[in-house]
Design a protein around this motif. Structure first.
Motif, PDB file in Angstrom:
ATOM      1  N   LYS A  78      18.506   6.271   6.146  1.00 42.30           N
ATOM      2  CA  LYS A  78      17.593   5.131   6.322  1.00 42.30           C
ATOM      3  C   LYS A  78      18.210   4.189   7.367  1.00 42.30           C
ATOM      4  O   LYS A  78      19.449   4.143   7.502  1.00 42.30           O
ATOM      5  CB  LYS A  78      17.438   4.379   4.993  1.00 42.30           C
ATOM      6  N   PRO A  79      17.387   3.440   8.118  1.00 46.57           N
ATOM      7  CA  PRO A  79      17.939   2.544   9.143  1.00 46.57           C
ATOM      8  C   PRO A  79      19.027   1.598   8.633  1.00 46.57           C
ATOM      9  O   PRO A  79      19.964   1.295   9.356  1.00 46.57           O
ATOM     10  CB  PRO A  79      16.711   1.756   9.608  1.00 46.57           C
ATOM     11  N   SER A  80      18.888   1.145   7.360  1.00 48.51           N
ATOM     12  CA  SER A  80      19.896   0.213   6.823  1.00 48.51           C
ATOM     13  C   SER A  80      21.269   0.860   6.701  1.00 48.51           C
ATOM     14  O   SER A  80      22.278   0.167   6.557  1.00 48.51           O
ATOM     15  CB  SER A  80      19.453  -0.321   5.467  1.00 48.51           C
ATOM     16  N   PRO A 111      11.998   0.387   7.929  1.00 51.33           N
ATOM     17  CA  PRO A 111      13.217   0.577   7.125  1.00 51.33           C
ATOM     18  C   PRO A 111      13.022   1.439   5.885  1.00 51.33           C
ATOM     19  O   PRO A 111      13.993   1.917   5.312  1.00 51.33           O
ATOM     20  CB  PRO A 111      13.628  -0.850   6.747  1.00 51.33           C
TER      21      PRO A 111
END
Lengths: 273, 278
Positions: free
Chosen positions: A136-138, A94
């Motif tokens: 970002k993955p989030s 992440p």
């Protein structure tokens, strides 16, 4: 679709007389299971029947107490070569952006940062996420994250792809889309795929072999079904439904056994007294 | 055409919405309000002669004194000022915490890499962690003396145990999947630490730093009050001995505000560093 060269052929796996325990509990016993090169095999069964243990053994992340796991006829002594792993969650780091995640294995191979990021953007293009390279993955949805994971998988050019319930956290629509992406990756790469799922429909849509696993008394392989349905598969077809019912009955039987196991055990203990 | 913004979403664009947002959502406003209430009660207490102004000077005297310029106390070599003392104390806390962080990081890495060291080091750290930092003061004064190194040592001992345990817990708490995947992606041991383990434990490390800071801040002030010959704690003790109660109050308030400000700063850094946390 972009044409980045993929692996030449899938790996062959063989589980010979294996037994793996955790403490006093035997997690899995299996003998003579062969995963043919380029096949898409699904491990199907209730929780606790040793599916994940089998996958970890295939990855070379764990080792059997007895027997052996062979990769292209070589007994695995460590992490399996040219293998990619995909889990339900925590696939992407992440703290890295999408492109950094995809570039990570390339950097591990010694590729320069700029070059690795350039390659990563091409792989992201293959899963139609090139415009999210800097995210970002989030900041992305569950489906987008799994597509990035697939992009990274393509980047590693694996000969063996191991998936542990990769789509179970996704909604139905996204899951269907991801299944299509996976089939595309499979047909492009010719990699061998070994995948765990609890979803019967998913198993039938994807697999050309289904390994049915049972948990009583120990985790073991109950049956192996060759799925000889044409692709793309039609869930409305009679053949599809017939296999689905057969699998449904197996899982129902397994559930009943698991629910009654404590009662049977206590009856046994009483009889012994 | 005049647009109509129905429901809650439109509320914030109205004047009352903005005011209510300012009142209920601004932490700074509540901070100011809380302190205004304390200052007013304090002033009222002095004015009604419930509080002895000789012992507790009212805010109307203390606050102007605090902003009156370079406040100093003592004579000759013992002479010290508010800013100088604050800088000394902050320097000690910073140095002690930095050394503590470095040593605890090394211990956490060793414990993670070598399981045998876990059995050896962990019991020692677990025994050290519960020792109150002030308990180290007599030992430190006897062994190291009353200067800066002694204060740094007290801070170091105050943070070492908790920080090491927090870092080990953070390393143990890294989801197994990250390590399996990194391993599977052919990550070398050094890259595993630098690109996977280290970023993964930043949230735990930042929490550990924040928690340790309070311990370190209190420990160094206690040390300075108990016998170390400089710093904010020492200045307060000297002010008390010379009966300069305004400076005692200014010193106490400085401790509180600086502690609060540094905690906010750490929170801000935390938020900046951890934008990726879901």
């Amino acid at each position: 679709m972009n044409t980045i060269p993929s692996s030449s052929s899938g790996a062959r796996l063989e589980f010979s007389n294996i037994r793996k325990s955790f403490g006093d509990t035997v997690s899995i016993e299996a003998d003579g299971l062969i995963i043919e090169p380029g096949s898409l095999t699904i491990l199907l069964g209730r929780s606790g029947c040793g599916k994940t243990t089998l996958l970890n053994l295939a990855a070379g992340l764990d080792f059997p107490d007895q027997g052996s796991v062979s990769y292209d006829n070589q007994v695995l002594q460590g992490p399996a070569p040219s293998t990619a792993l995909i889990f339900q969650t925590h696939n992407l780091f992440p703290w890295m952006t999408a492109e950094e995640n995809v570039a990570f294995p390339l950097r591990n191979q010694g590729m320069a940062r700029v070059e690795a990021l350039e390659h990563a953007r091409q792989y992201l293009k293959q899963v139609e996420l090139e415009s999210f390279a800097g995210h970002k993955p989030s900041q992305l949805s569950g489906g987008m994250r799994q597509r990035i994971t697939l992009a990274r998988t393509i980047a590693t050019k694996p000969r063996l792809l191991l998936l542990d319930e990769p789509f179970s956290a996704l909604d139905m629509q996204t899951r269907r889309m991801m299944q299509r992406y996976l089939l595309r990756v499979w047909s492009d790469s010719a990699a061998t795929i070994l995948m765990i799922t609890h979803d019967l429909h998913e198993a039938l849509m994807l697999a050309d072999r289904i390994v049915l696993m049972a948990s009583s008394p120990n985790g073991h392989i109950a049956e192996i079904l060759d799925i000889e349905l044409d692709r793309p598969r039609n869930p409305e077809s009679q053949a599809f439904r017939a296999i689905q019912q057969q699998l449904d009955r197996f899982l129902e039987h397994e559930t009943l056994l698991a629910e009654h196991a404590p009662i049977l055990e206590s009856t046994d203990q009483t009889n012994n007294l | 055409m005049k647009s109509h913004t129905p429901g809650k979403s439109g509320h914030q664009f109205t004047l009352t919405g903005r005011i209510s947002q300012l009142i209920f959502k601004s932490n700074f406003l509540w901070f100011c309000l809380a302190w205004l209430l304390i200052i007013l009660s304090w002033e009222l207490g002095s004015w009604l002669e419930w509080l002895n102004p000789q012992i507790l000077p009212p805010p109307s005297e203390t606050i102007p004194y605090a902003f009156s310029g370079n406040i100093t106390i003592g004579f000759g070599q013992q002479r010290t000022g508010l800013f100088e003392s604050t800088a000394i104390t902050l320097g000690r806390v910073g140095t002690g915490m930095l050394i503590g962080l470095l040593v605890s990081s090394c211990l956490a890495i060793m414990v993670t890499e070598l399981p045998i060291l876990r059995r050896l080091i962990l019991p020692i750290v677990q025994s050290l962690a519960p020792i109150a930092p002030v308990a180290w003061i007599p030992f430190t004064i006897v062994v190291i003396g009353i200067g800066g190194p002694a204060a740094v040592f007290i801070v170091f001992m105050a943070v070492l145990g908790t920080m090491t345990l927090s870092l080990i817990a953070a390393l143990d708490g890294i989801p197994d999947e990250y390590l399996k995947i990194a391993h599977n992606l052919g990550t070398s041991r050094i890259r595993m630490w630098w690109y996977v383990r280290l970023p993964a434990i930043i949230p735990g490390t930042m929490t550990a730093i924040r928690m340790s800071f309070f311990g370190a801040w209190m420990a160094v002030l206690a040390g300075e009050m108990a016998g170390l010959n400089s710093g904010l704690g020492y200045m307060i003790i000297m002010a008390q001995q010379m009966y300069n109660m305004k400076l005692v109050m200014v010193g106490i308030l400085a401790i509180g505000f600086i502690g609060f400000a540094i905690d906010r700063l750490l929170l801000l850094i935390n938020a900046r560093l951890l934008q990726w946390v879901q």
